[in-house]
Design a protein around this motif. Structure first.
Motif: not given
Length: 100
Positions: A42-45, A58-64
Motif C-alpha cells: 500500500r501507498s502511505p500517501l 486534512r490529517q496531521d502530517p505526522c500521521l503520514l
C-alpha cells in the motif's frame, strides 16, 4: 506499539505494528485495513489522503510519517520510530499535505 517491542512473528492485530496504538488502529479500520497484512504494497500517501477524505479534514502530517513507517515495515524494513521518517516526508511531500 513501541518499535523496540515489535516481533514479526507476532503480527496478528494492528496494534502489533510499530507506532500503532488504539487510536491509529481505529483510523486504519476506516480504510478497511483490519490486519497488518492488509498494508502490504500500500501507498502511505494514498492512505493518508483517503483518511483525510473520510474524516473530512486534512490529517496531521505526522500521521503520514506513521503510515510510512508501517508500510515500510510490512514491506520488510526494520521497525523504526515514526519520527525517523519525518525528514523524508518533508523532502518528498512537503511540510503540509492537501487532501485530493
Amino acid at each position: 506499539m513501541n518499535p523496540a517491542n515489535v516481533s514479526r512473528n507476532k503480527l496478528e492485530k494492528l496494534t502489533d505494528l510499530p507506532n500503532i496504538g488504539p487510536a491509529i488502529a481505529s483510523s486504519l479500520r476506516l480504510l478497511r485495513i483490519d490486519k497488518p497484512d492488509d498494508l502490504v504494497g500500500r501507498s502511505p500517501l494514498e492512505l493518508y489522503h483517503m483518511l483525510s477524505s473520510i474524516k473530512g479534514k486534512r490529517q496531521d502530517p505526522c500521521l503520514l510519517d506513521v503510515l510510512i513507517s508501517i508500510t515500510r515495515f510490512m514491506d520488510g524494513d526494520d521497525p523504526r520510530p515514526w519520527w525517523h521518517y519525518t525528514a523524508e516526508r518533508k523532502r518528498m511531500f512537503g511540510v503540509h499535505q492537501e487532501t485530493s
